[in-house]
Design a protein around this motif. Structure first.
Motif, PDB file in Angstrom:
ATOM      1  N   ALA A  19       0.829  -1.209   0.000  1.00  0.00           N
ATOM      2  CA  ALA A  19       0.000   0.000   0.000  1.00  0.00           C
ATOM      3  C   ALA A  19       0.865   1.261   0.000  1.00  0.00           C
ATOM      4  N   ILE A  20       1.950   1.237   0.745  1.00  0.00           N
ATOM      5  CA  ILE A  20       2.820   2.418   0.826  1.00  0.00           C
ATOM      6  C   ILE A  20       3.468   2.699  -0.526  1.00  0.00           C
ATOM      7  N   TYR A  21       3.987   1.673  -1.173  1.00  0.00           N
ATOM      8  CA  TYR A  21       4.612   1.881  -2.469  1.00  0.00           C
ATOM      9  C   TYR A  21       3.602   2.249  -3.536  1.00  0.00           C
ATOM     10  N   TRP A  22       2.412   1.706  -3.461  1.00  0.00           N
ATOM     11  CA  TRP A  22       1.361   2.049  -4.424  1.00  0.00           C
ATOM     12  C   TRP A  22       1.060   3.538  -4.329  1.00  0.00           C
ATOM     13  N   ARG A  23       0.867   4.020  -3.110  1.00  0.00           N
ATOM     14  CA  ARG A  23       0.555   5.441  -2.922  1.00  0.00           C
ATOM     15  C   ARG A  23       1.755   6.329  -3.269  1.00  0.00           C
ATOM     16  N   ILE A  47      15.288   8.874  -0.442  1.00  0.00           N
ATOM     17  CA  ILE A  47      16.351   7.886  -0.223  1.00  0.00           C
ATOM     18  C   ILE A  47      16.933   8.030   1.175  1.00  0.00           C
ATOM     19  N   PHE A  48      17.054   9.254   1.660  1.00  0.00           N
ATOM     20  CA  PHE A  48      17.700   9.490   2.944  1.00  0.00           C
ATOM     21  C   PHE A  48      16.735   9.654   4.110  1.00  0.00           C
ATOM     22  N   THR A  49      15.443   9.797   3.823  1.00  0.00           N
ATOM     23  CA  THR A  49      14.519  10.103   4.918  1.00  0.00           C
ATOM     24  C   THR A  49      13.474   9.034   5.207  1.00  0.00           C
ATOM     25  N   THR A  50      13.239   8.115   4.277  1.00  0.00           N
ATOM     26  CA  THR A  50      12.186   7.134   4.524  1.00  0.00           C
ATOM     27  C   THR A  50      12.676   5.718   4.243  1.00  0.00           C
ATOM     28  N   ASP A  51      12.054   4.769   4.898  1.00  0.00           N
ATOM     29  CA  ASP A  51      12.346   3.367   4.613  1.00  0.00           C
ATOM     30  C   ASP A  51      11.756   2.956   3.270  1.00  0.00           C
ATOM     31  N   TYR A  52      10.714   3.637   2.864  1.00  0.00           N
ATOM     32  CA  TYR A  52      10.034   3.329   1.609  1.00  0.00           C
ATOM     33  C   TYR A  52      10.349   4.424   0.601  1.00  0.00           C
ATOM     34  N   ASN A  53      11.545   4.363   0.018  1.00  0.00           N
ATOM     35  CA  ASN A  53      11.929   5.447  -0.876  1.00  0.00           C
ATOM     36  C   ASN A  53      11.296   5.280  -2.258  1.00  0.00           C
ATOM     37  N   ASP A  54      11.387   6.328  -3.048  1.00  0.00           N
ATOM     38  CA  ASP A  54      10.691   6.399  -4.332  1.00  0.00           C
ATOM     39  C   ASP A  54      11.521   5.936  -5.526  1.00  0.00           C
ATOM     40  N   THR A  55      12.667   5.309  -5.291  1.00  0.00           N
ATOM     41  CA  THR A  55      13.517   4.931  -6.422  1.00  0.00           C
ATOM     42  C   THR A  55      12.834   3.936  -7.349  1.00  0.00           C
ATOM     43  N   ILE A  56      12.154   2.966  -6.806  1.00  0.00           N
ATOM     44  CA  ILE A  56      11.505   1.963  -7.643  1.00  0.00           C
ATOM     45  C   ILE A  56      10.272   2.555  -8.314  1.00  0.00           C
ATOM     46  N   GLY A  57       9.643   3.509  -7.667  1.00  0.00           N
ATOM     47  CA  GLY A  57       8.468   4.151  -8.238  1.00  0.00           C
ATOM     48  C   GLY A  57       8.748   4.866  -9.544  1.00  0.00           C
ATOM     49  N   SER A  78       5.251 -10.010  -7.042  1.00  0.00           N
ATOM     50  CA  SER A  78       4.860  -8.995  -8.025  1.00  0.00           C
ATOM     51  C   SER A  78       3.353  -8.806  -8.089  1.00  0.00           C
ATOM     52  N   VAL A  79       2.563  -9.871  -7.970  1.00  0.00           N
ATOM     53  CA  VAL A  79       1.113  -9.698  -8.089  1.00  0.00           C
ATOM     54  C   VAL A  79       0.480  -9.139  -6.822  1.00  0.00           C
ATOM     55  N   THR A  80       1.217  -9.104  -5.732  1.00  0.00           N
ATOM     56  CA  THR A  80       0.693  -8.468  -4.530  1.00  0.00           C
ATOM     57  C   THR A  80       1.177  -7.029  -4.390  1.00  0.00           C
ATOM     58  N   GLY A  81       2.074  -6.600  -5.255  1.00  0.00           N
ATOM     59  CA  GLY A  81       2.477  -5.202  -5.282  1.00  0.00           C
ATOM     60  C   GLY A  81       3.738  -4.868  -4.513  1.00  0.00           C
ATOM     61  N   PHE A  82       4.487  -5.862  -4.088  1.00  0.00           N
ATOM     62  CA  PHE A  82       5.732  -5.589  -3.392  1.00  0.00           C
ATOM     63  C   PHE A  82       6.822  -5.294  -4.411  1.00  0.00           C
ATOM     64  N   VAL A  83       7.530  -4.229  -4.208  1.00  0.00           N
ATOM     65  CA  VAL A  83       8.559  -3.810  -5.158  1.00  0.00           C
ATOM     66  C   VAL A  83       9.899  -4.474  -4.893  1.00  0.00           C
ATOM     67  N   ASP A  84       9.936  -5.366  -3.937  1.00  0.00           N
ATOM     68  CA  ASP A  84      11.181  -6.074  -3.639  1.00  0.00           C
ATOM     69  C   ASP A  84      11.682  -6.865  -4.839  1.00  0.00           C
ATOM     70  N   ILE A  85      10.809  -7.119  -5.772  1.00  0.00           N
ATOM     71  CA  ILE A  85      11.182  -7.861  -6.967  1.00  0.00           C
ATOM     72  C   ILE A  85      12.245  -7.109  -7.763  1.00  0.00           C
TER      73      ILE A  85
END
Length: 186
Positions: free
Chosen positions: A11-15, A40-50, A112-119
């Motif tokens: 949900a976090i990466y989707w948003r 990259i420096f402020t959150t655990d969920y950075n926007d690089t993959i987005g 991938s089908v659940t939306g995790f960007v760890d892939i």
């Protein structure tokens, strides 16, 4: 129209992907780059993959299906192609070995089908492993340099890939010491 409750990473990466897309659309390219750099420096969920998903978000809108399709297209399929290409370099691999390699990892599809960007990080790590498994010879030093860059990229994508990067680089050093191999190939 989804009837599923999405939690944590997916949900976090989707948003955050759509927030990045909105920043790109409304404030421009430089503002989007600044948002990525700051994340990259402020959150655990950075926007690089987005960044990979932004074109899909801008073209097709903020639906969950579009988000999942972008992860599949830009993260899962390149990883599967990388695995397929590596398996095809082995001696007499046949069709079955490539298919077996991909089907042996159902977590790739689930992720991938659940939306995790760890892939995406898994793809970077797999590429580093394939580079390491290549046989020695010319270009060995540049290959190890690229492996180091890929390990750093994996950590930027998700901080917990630091465990992979550290273990992988330590294994390379220990292999070099144990077998008296130089990264330069000399």
């Amino acid at each position: 129209g989804s009837q599923t409750i999405y939690s944590w990473d997916s949900a976090i990466y989707w948003r955050s992907t759509y927030t990045l897309a909105e920043t790109f659309r409304d404030q421009g390219f430089l503002a989007a780059l600044r948002q990525i750099y700051d994340s990259i420096f402020t959150t655990d969920y950075n926007d690089t993959i987005g960044v990979l998903c932004v074109p899909f978000a801008l073209l097709f809108g903020p639906s969950r299906r579009v988000y999942l399709m972008s992860i599949g297209n830009f993260c899962l399929f390149p990883l599967l192609a990388l695995m397929w290409a590596y398996v095809r370099t082995r001696r007499k691999p046949g069709l079955w070995l490539g298919v077996a390699a991909m089907l042996a990892l159902p977590s790739l599809f689930y992720t991938s089908v659940t939306g995790f960007v760890d892939i995406a990080g898994a793809g970077v790590c797999t590429f580093a492993l394939i580079l390491c498994l290549r046989e020695g010879g010319k270009g060995r030093f540049s290959r190890f340099l690229l492996i180091g860059v890929l390990c750093a990229l994996a950590v930027v994508l998700r901080r917990w890939y630091a465990f992979f990067a550290l273990a992988f680089l330590l294994a390379l050093v220990l292999e070099g010491v144990a077998f008296r191999r130089s990264p330069t190939g000399i």
